[in-house]
Motif scaffolding. Structure first.
Motif, mmCIF file in Angstrom:
data_model
loop_
_atom_site.group_PDB
_atom_site.id
_atom_site.type_symbol
_atom_site.label_atom_id
_atom_site.label_comp_id
_atom_site.label_asym_id
_atom_site.label_seq_id
_atom_site.Cartn_x
_atom_site.Cartn_y
_atom_site.Cartn_z
ATOM 1 N N LYS A 1 0.786 -1.194 -0.094
ATOM 2 C CA LYS A 1 0.008 -0.015 -0.009
ATOM 3 C C LYS A 1 0.894 1.073 0.037
ATOM 4 O O LYS A 1 0.362 2.247 -0.557
ATOM 5 C CB LYS A 1 -0.900 0.125 1.253
ATOM 6 N N ARG B 1 2.467 -7.851 -2.933
ATOM 7 C CA ARG B 1 1.217 -8.005 -3.099
ATOM 8 C C ARG B 1 0.851 -9.404 -3.393
ATOM 9 O O ARG B 1 -0.009 -10.017 -2.712
ATOM 10 C CB ARG B 1 0.657 -7.383 -4.411
ATOM 11 N N GLN C 1 -8.555 -3.226 3.834
ATOM 12 C CA GLN C 1 -7.696 -2.187 3.169
ATOM 13 C C GLN C 1 -6.722 -2.750 2.196
ATOM 14 O O GLN C 1 -6.586 -2.106 1.084
ATOM 15 C CB GLN C 1 -6.638 -1.965 4.377
ATOM 16 N N VAL D 1 -6.542 -1.131 -2.402
ATOM 17 C CA VAL D 1 -5.328 -0.851 -3.092
ATOM 18 C C VAL D 1 -5.467 -0.617 -4.468
ATOM 19 O O VAL D 1 -5.265 0.428 -5.179
ATOM 20 C CB VAL D 1 -3.931 -1.455 -2.552
#
Length: 216
Positions: free
Chosen positions: A114, A129, A168, A172
């Motif tokens: 992020k 990721r 969250q 992204v």
């Protein structure tokens, strides 16, 4: 007789740690006041209670201060007798392993995915990721395929603790996230995003003052 003051939660609306604390307090039916902090102007009262300077911080009427989100969650459910077993059902080996993965490796990779500009020389955004998916999202999807919720027939504290961080991550790169072959996980996430508990927990409060938090 003067009524006992409500617990006071220092919070920040978008912080996933504070989010899980608010959701747990609401789910447990604990009436509480909330103080929405401004990150660049943290209240001296909060810093006096908890010099670490991060939220959530819960001040109980007894004067006891809880400085960690999981401690706040535990207190909320046990204080009210955990009548629905929300905390008890979170204590399975599988749920404890998922929570450890969330707060450990997944959070490590989530931060670097992020906020790559904050972490020079620690691997690419794409690397973190993929690692985040492997560390938590794949095992979470596997678990949810058989149960729908981590609490089995109903959500438990582990669902509440992990959801804000998965939310969250998904935000992204929403288009990329939607392509992941994790249908159980995405169904679970969608259910929580539309849940009354989450929507109430995300109530916008006036900053820098104490407000009685609404109930679900």
């Amino acid at each position: 007789m003067t009524p006992e003051p409500a617990p006071l939660l220092y919070t920040y609306r978008r912080c996933p740690y504070a989010m899980r604390a608010r959701m747990a307090l609401l789910q447990a039916g604990v009436a509480f006041d909330a103080f929405e902090i401004v990150l660049r102007d943290k209240p001296a009262e909060m810093l006096a209670l908890s010099p670490k300077g991060t939220v959530p911080v819960l001040r109980l009427p007894s004067g006891l201060v809880l400085e960690q989100s999981l401690d706040i969650m535990r207190w909320a459910f046990l204080e009210t007798g955990d009548t629905e077993g929300c905390w008890a059902r979170a204590q399975s080996a599988a749920n404890l392993a998922l929570l450890a993965a969330c707060d450990g490796g997944f959070k490590h990779h989530l931060d670097r995915y992020k906020y790559p500009e904050r972490f020079d020389g620690v691997g690419s955004k794409a690397h973190h990721r993929e690692q985040a998916v492997d560390v938590l999202l794949k095992p979470l999807d596997t678990q949810l395929q058989s149960t729908g919720q981590l609490g089995g027939h109903a959500p438990c504290a582990t669902d509440i603790a992990i959801f804000p961080f998965v939310r969250q991550f998904a935000a992204v790169e929403p288009g990329w996230f939607e392509q992941l072959p994790l249908p159980a996980l995405k169904g679970w996430l969608g259910g929580w995003l539309s849940h009354a508990l989450f929507n109430t927990a995300m109530t916008q409060l006036p900053a820098n003052r104490t407000t009685a938090f609404p109930t679900v």
